[in-house]
Scaffold this motif. Structure first.
Motif, PDB file in Angstrom:
ATOM      1  N   PHE A  29       0.852  -1.168   0.000  1.00 41.82           N
ATOM      2  CA  PHE A  29       0.000   0.000   0.000  1.00 41.82           C
ATOM      3  C   PHE A  29       0.897   1.229   0.000  1.00 41.82           C
ATOM      4  O   PHE A  29       2.120   1.114   0.160  1.00 41.82           O
ATOM      5  N   ASN A  30       0.302   2.381  -0.189  1.00 42.05           N
ATOM      6  CA  ASN A  30       1.075   3.606  -0.339  1.00 42.05           C
ATOM      7  C   ASN A  30       1.541   4.169   0.995  1.00 42.05           C
ATOM      8  O   ASN A  30       1.221   5.300   1.369  1.00 42.05           O
ATOM      9  N   LEU A  52      10.528   9.430  -1.218  1.00 44.13           N
ATOM     10  CA  LEU A  52       9.550   9.247  -0.170  1.00 44.13           C
ATOM     11  C   LEU A  52       8.170   8.921  -0.726  1.00 44.13           C
ATOM     12  O   LEU A  52       7.942   8.946  -1.942  1.00 44.13           O
ATOM     13  N   TRP A  53       7.243   8.641   0.173  1.00 49.55           N
ATOM     14  CA  TRP A  53       5.889   8.247  -0.183  1.00 49.55           C
ATOM     15  C   TRP A  53       5.164   9.286  -1.039  1.00 49.55           C
ATOM     16  O   TRP A  53       4.234   8.941  -1.771  1.00 49.55           O
ATOM     17  N   ASP A  54       5.580  10.548  -0.916  1.00 51.14           N
ATOM     18  CA  ASP A  54       4.912  11.598  -1.680  1.00 51.14           C
ATOM     19  C   ASP A  54       5.279  11.580  -3.161  1.00 51.14           C
ATOM     20  O   ASP A  54       4.669  12.294  -3.952  1.00 51.14           O
ATOM     21  N   GLY A  55       6.283  10.799  -3.527  1.00 49.08           N
ATOM     22  CA  GLY A  55       6.713  10.719  -4.912  1.00 49.08           C
ATOM     23  C   GLY A  55       7.446  11.945  -5.406  1.00 49.08           C
ATOM     24  O   GLY A  55       7.730  12.052  -6.611  1.00 49.08           O
ATOM     25  N   GLU A  56       7.760  12.869  -4.520  1.00 47.10           N
ATOM     26  CA  GLU A  56       8.411  14.119  -4.894  1.00 47.10           C
ATOM     27  C   GLU A  56       9.743  14.325  -4.190  1.00 47.10           C
ATOM     28  O   GLU A  56      10.713  14.757  -4.813  1.00 47.10           O
ATOM     29  N   THR A  57       9.785  14.024  -2.922  1.00 44.44           N
ATOM     30  CA  THR A  57      10.991  14.241  -2.135  1.00 44.44           C
ATOM     31  C   THR A  57      12.025  13.170  -2.446  1.00 44.44           C
ATOM     32  O   THR A  57      11.766  11.977  -2.273  1.00 44.44           O
ATOM     33  N   ARG A  67      23.413  12.164 -12.490  1.00 50.77           N
ATOM     34  CA  ARG A  67      23.506  11.059 -13.440  1.00 50.77           C
ATOM     35  C   ARG A  67      22.382  10.041 -13.269  1.00 50.77           C
ATOM     36  O   ARG A  67      21.944   9.441 -14.244  1.00 50.77           O
ATOM     37  N   PHE A  68      21.940   9.845 -12.030  1.00 53.88           N
ATOM     38  CA  PHE A  68      20.895   8.868 -11.728  1.00 53.88           C
ATOM     39  C   PHE A  68      19.595   9.587 -11.396  1.00 53.88           C
ATOM     40  O   PHE A  68      19.607  10.685 -10.829  1.00 53.88           O
ATOM     41  N   THR A  69      18.476   8.949 -11.711  1.00 50.50           N
ATOM     42  CA  THR A  69      17.165   9.487 -11.387  1.00 50.50           C
ATOM     43  C   THR A  69      16.297   8.389 -10.791  1.00 50.50           C
ATOM     44  O   THR A  69      16.120   7.333 -11.401  1.00 50.50           O
ATOM     45  N   ILE A  70      15.754   8.639  -9.610  1.00 50.90           N
ATOM     46  CA  ILE A  70      14.877   7.684  -8.956  1.00 50.90           C
ATOM     47  C   ILE A  70      13.424   8.104  -9.167  1.00 50.90           C
ATOM     48  O   ILE A  70      13.110   9.296  -9.181  1.00 50.90           O
ATOM     49  N   SER A  71      12.546   7.125  -9.336  1.00 54.70           N
ATOM     50  CA  SER A  71      11.130   7.408  -9.495  1.00 54.70           C
ATOM     51  C   SER A  71      10.317   6.245  -8.946  1.00 54.70           C
ATOM     52  O   SER A  71      10.859   5.178  -8.640  1.00 54.70           O
ATOM     53  N   ARG A  72       9.022   6.462  -8.826  1.00 52.81           N
ATOM     54  CA  ARG A  72       8.134   5.409  -8.346  1.00 52.81           C
ATOM     55  C   ARG A  72       6.759   5.581  -8.960  1.00 52.81           C
ATOM     56  O   ARG A  72       6.364   6.678  -9.351  1.00 52.81           O
ATOM     57  N   ILE A 104       5.059  10.742   9.496  1.00 52.75           N
ATOM     58  CA  ILE A 104       5.079  11.569   8.295  1.00 52.75           C
ATOM     59  C   ILE A 104       5.904  12.818   8.603  1.00 52.75           C
ATOM     60  O   ILE A 104       5.378  13.869   8.962  1.00 52.75           O
ATOM     61  N   SER A 105       7.192  12.679   8.456  1.00 54.69           N
ATOM     62  CA  SER A 105       8.117  13.743   8.798  1.00 54.69           C
ATOM     63  C   SER A 105       8.837  14.337   7.608  1.00 54.69           C
ATOM     64  O   SER A 105       9.401  15.425   7.704  1.00 54.69           O
ATOM     65  N   GLY A 106       8.843  13.627   6.486  1.00 62.48           N
ATOM     66  CA  GLY A 106       9.599  14.073   5.333  1.00 62.48           C
ATOM     67  C   GLY A 106      11.071  13.719   5.390  1.00 62.48           C
ATOM     68  O   GLY A 106      11.831  14.104   4.506  1.00 62.48           O
ATOM     69  N   ARG A 107      11.468  12.985   6.402  1.00 60.91           N
ATOM     70  CA  ARG A 107      12.866  12.595   6.545  1.00 60.91           C
ATOM     71  C   ARG A 107      13.216  11.479   5.585  1.00 60.91           C
ATOM     72  O   ARG A 107      12.446  10.535   5.404  1.00 60.91           O
TER      73      ARG A 107
END
Length: 128
Positions: A29-30, A52-57, A67-72, A104-107
């Motif tokens: 789950f998300n 992070l879970w927000d898909g942005e941080t 050089r690298f890019t992470i996504s989800r 939910i801290s954004g850490r």
């Protein structure tokens, strides 16, 4: 429980590109943070990138930033790591990982022991 399966590793020449994928299954789950780590022979497992879970941080190790890019994609329960301009020093076994969200801290967590689920690892070899 969550199971993670990686794919996309291989052999490339310096300057080439690879995209690693990680598919999650089980009771997903998300509410997971995603991370990527790598481990070269004789060295400790090191942080590569996280999202992070927000898909942005996001955060990246200095050695791969730019050089690298992470996504989800939470709808598909998948994550990916796009690797460009690969260098011989990028050679390692790459692991995707997921962490249960406790608050939910954004850490962003960047140590292996902070993650709860791991893929089996996929070999990335970059020739000079």
């Amino acid at each position: 429980q969550v199971q993670l399966v990686e794919s996309g590793g291989g052999l490339v020449q310096a300057g080439g590109s690879l995209t690693l994928s990680c598919a999650a299954s089980g009771r997903t789950f998300n509410s997971l943070d995603w991370g990527w780590f790598r481990q070269a022979p004789g060295k400790e497992r090191e942080f590569v990138a996280a999202i992070l879970w927000d898909g942005e941080t996001t955060d990246y190790a200095g050695s791969v930033k730019g050089r690298f890019t992470i996504s989800r994609d939470n709808a598909k329960n998948t994550g990916s790591l796009q690797m460009n301009s690969l260098k011989p020093e990028d050679t390692a076994v790459y692991y995707c990982a997921a962490r249960k969200i406790r608050s939910i801290s954004g850490r962003i967590y960047s140590t292996p022991k902070d993650y709860d689920y791991w893929g089996q690892g996929t070999q990335v070899t970059v020739s000079s």
